[in-house]
Design a protein around this motif. Structure first.
Motif, PDB file in Angstrom:
ATOM      1  N   ASN A 220       0.863  -1.335   0.122  1.00 26.62           N
ATOM      2  CA  ASN A 220      -0.035  -0.046  -0.130  1.00 26.62           C
ATOM      3  C   ASN A 220       0.882   1.274  -0.263  1.00 26.62           C
ATOM      4  O   ASN A 220       0.575   2.234  -0.809  1.00 26.62           O
ATOM      5  N   ILE A 221       2.035   1.067   0.857  1.00 26.98           N
ATOM      6  CA  ILE A 221       2.918   2.472   0.964  1.00 26.98           C
ATOM      7  C   ILE A 221       3.607   2.643  -0.518  1.00 26.98           C
ATOM      8  O   ILE A 221       3.767   3.726  -1.031  1.00 26.98           O
ATOM      9  N   ARG A 222       3.757   1.435  -1.251  1.00 26.93           N
ATOM     10  CA  ARG A 222       4.500   1.615  -2.533  1.00 26.93           C
ATOM     11  C   ARG A 222       3.415   2.299  -3.610  1.00 26.93           C
ATOM     12  O   ARG A 222       3.770   3.166  -3.900  1.00 26.93           O
ATOM     13  N   ASP A 223       2.180   1.895  -3.273  1.00 29.21           N
ATOM     14  CA  ASP A 223       1.252   2.361  -4.449  1.00 29.21           C
ATOM     15  C   ASP A 223       1.291   3.829  -4.047  1.00 29.21           C
ATOM     16  O   ASP A 223       0.881   4.559  -4.812  1.00 29.21           O
ATOM     17  N   MET A 224       0.952   4.256  -2.646  1.00 28.11           N
ATOM     18  CA  MET A 224       0.685   5.680  -2.414  1.00 28.11           C
ATOM     19  C   MET A 224       1.963   6.599  -2.769  1.00 28.11           C
ATOM     20  O   MET A 224       1.592   7.876  -3.191  1.00 28.11           O
ATOM     21  N   LEU A 225       3.169   6.182  -2.646  1.00 27.55           N
ATOM     22  CA  LEU A 225       4.280   6.950  -3.012  1.00 27.55           C
ATOM     23  C   LEU A 225       4.297   7.375  -4.433  1.00 27.55           C
ATOM     24  O   LEU A 225       4.939   8.083  -5.061  1.00 27.55           O
ATOM     25  N   ALA A 262     -13.333  -0.984  -5.970  1.00 27.31           N
ATOM     26  CA  ALA A 262     -13.679  -2.197  -6.475  1.00 27.31           C
ATOM     27  C   ALA A 262     -12.846  -2.797  -7.570  1.00 27.31           C
ATOM     28  O   ALA A 262     -12.728  -4.139  -7.701  1.00 27.31           O
ATOM     29  N   GLU A 263     -12.079  -2.044  -8.138  1.00 21.62           N
ATOM     30  CA  GLU A 263     -11.023  -2.734  -8.972  1.00 21.62           C
ATOM     31  C   GLU A 263      -9.709  -2.697  -8.130  1.00 21.62           C
ATOM     32  O   GLU A 263      -8.801  -3.233  -9.046  1.00 21.62           O
ATOM     33  N   GLY A 264      -9.583  -2.700  -7.176  1.00 25.14           N
ATOM     34  CA  GLY A 264      -8.288  -2.913  -6.387  1.00 25.14           C
ATOM     35  C   GLY A 264      -7.198  -1.486  -6.288  1.00 25.14           C
ATOM     36  O   GLY A 264      -6.344  -1.916  -5.755  1.00 25.14           O
ATOM     37  N   PHE A 265      -7.952  -0.397  -6.832  1.00 24.88           N
ATOM     38  CA  PHE A 265      -6.787   0.549  -6.678  1.00 24.88           C
ATOM     39  C   PHE A 265      -6.962   1.314  -5.431  1.00 24.88           C
ATOM     40  O   PHE A 265      -7.886   1.526  -4.872  1.00 24.88           O
ATOM     41  N   GLY A 266      -5.667   1.328  -4.993  1.00 25.49           N
ATOM     42  CA  GLY A 266      -5.446   1.979  -3.550  1.00 25.49           C
ATOM     43  C   GLY A 266      -6.121   3.502  -3.280  1.00 25.49           C
ATOM     44  O   GLY A 266      -5.473   4.496  -4.033  1.00 25.49           O
TER      45      GLY A 266
END
Length: 321
Positions: A220-225, A262-266
């Motif tokens: 999640n941190i990877r995605d948010m960065l 719903a599509e898994g996007f953080g």
């Protein structure tokens, strides 16, 4: 394991004329079959920047302080390059060079599109790494995490611990801390945070401990960065944001959960304690969700009140029986 495989990405491979001494003196051609002559390590030569590759032991992360570097480039443009960099002949690419130290001066010369002044030296991988570390330690311009990554690269290249001590002027305990941080905090997350010049050893060690306890939050941190809002922060602010996000208190009633559509996007994260509920948005879509929740609060309160009233009636009916 070869020590040369850790070289950073090469610069442009456009072929340019080879290095020439500043005084433009040229050596006579070497007879075929005669041994190569060692470079004159006292001479200052001018080398086209496109012929120079980074050190095989990269020691710098991306610098988000563009103003400081712009001032450095302007100084060289106005007054010339006063201090030569140091390079060696590339051990695997004839006609090319590798930096021993002077990466910022090389980057400035590249930006100005001028040759860079350099000393060409004969030096082994071991001595290159030690010289590079000592030079940077003397100038004190590397952040703590950059020094830790430099130690990691020396480790990976098979250097002895005593060589790392010498290069970075550290002891065994400090090397152990550097190794621990680089082991617990994922390499790509360190790079995404950046050099964080104001963040010292204690906070990096604390961050590493948090990552060790919260491995499920890493993706999640990877995605948010990757979000535009986070990338626009300075590296010190990005560190603080990551530290705050992953730090977990162990008190009862405290926790967090990831927010995904719903599509898994953080979208971000929900943090909660017995007295507080927070939505931490990671991107614009996450902010839109937080705003959606805010506008829905009156309706949710009405539903909660209705549910609370119904529950009271049921409990009252049970007690009457």
């Amino acid at each position: 394991m070869s020590r040369r495989r850790f070289a950073g990405p090469a610069f442009s491979l456009t072929q340019q004329k080879p290095a020439e001494p500043v005084e433009n003196a040229r050596r006579p051609p070497r007879a075929a079959g005669s041994p190569a002559k060692a470079p004159d390590q006292t001479a200052i030569v001018q080398i086209e920047t496109s012929l120079i590759d980074p050190s095989p032991f990269a020691d710098r992360l991306a610098d988000d302080d563009g103003d400081r570097f712009s001032e450095f480039v302007k100084t060289i443009a106005d007054h010339g390059q006063q201090v030569p960099i140091q390079v060696r002949q590339h051990p695997e690419a004839p006609g090319r060079y590798q930096v021993v130290y002077g990466h910022r001066r090389l980057a400035a010369a590249m930006q100005l599109r001028i040759p860079v002044k350099a000393h060409v030296v004969e030096i082994s991988d071991r001595d290159l790494a030690v010289a590079q570390g000592i030079e940077n330690s003397a100038r004190q311009d590397l952040s703590w995490i950059e020094r830790a990554l430099f130690a990691r690269r020396m480790d990976e290249a098979g250097f002895r611990a005593r060589d790392i001590y010498t290069a970075l002027s550290i002891d065994d305990a400090e090397l152990a801390r550097m190794r621990g941080v680089c082991r617990q905090v994922p390499f790509d997350i360190i790079h995404a945070i950046g050099r964080a010049p104001k963040i010292g050893r204690p906070r990096w060690v604390a961050l590493a401990k948090s990552f060790a306890k919260n491995t499920n939050a890493v993706q999640n941190i990877r995605d948010m960065l990757q979000s535009e809002r986070i990338r626009k922060m300075g590296s010190d602010a990005r560190f603080s944001w990551v530290h705050e996000l992953i730090a977990e208190t162990r008190t009862l009633g405290t926790g967090s959960s990831l927010l995904k559509d719903a599509e898994g996007f953080g979208l971000g994260e929900i943090r909660f304690t017995s007295k507080e509920l927070r939505i931490v948005a990671a991107n614009e879509r996450g902010s839109a969700f937080a705003e959606f929740v805010r506008t829905e609060l009156p309706r949710l309160l009405d539903e909660f009140s209705a549910l609370d009233s119904m529950t009271s009636k049921i409990l009252s009916s049970d007690s009457d029986e």
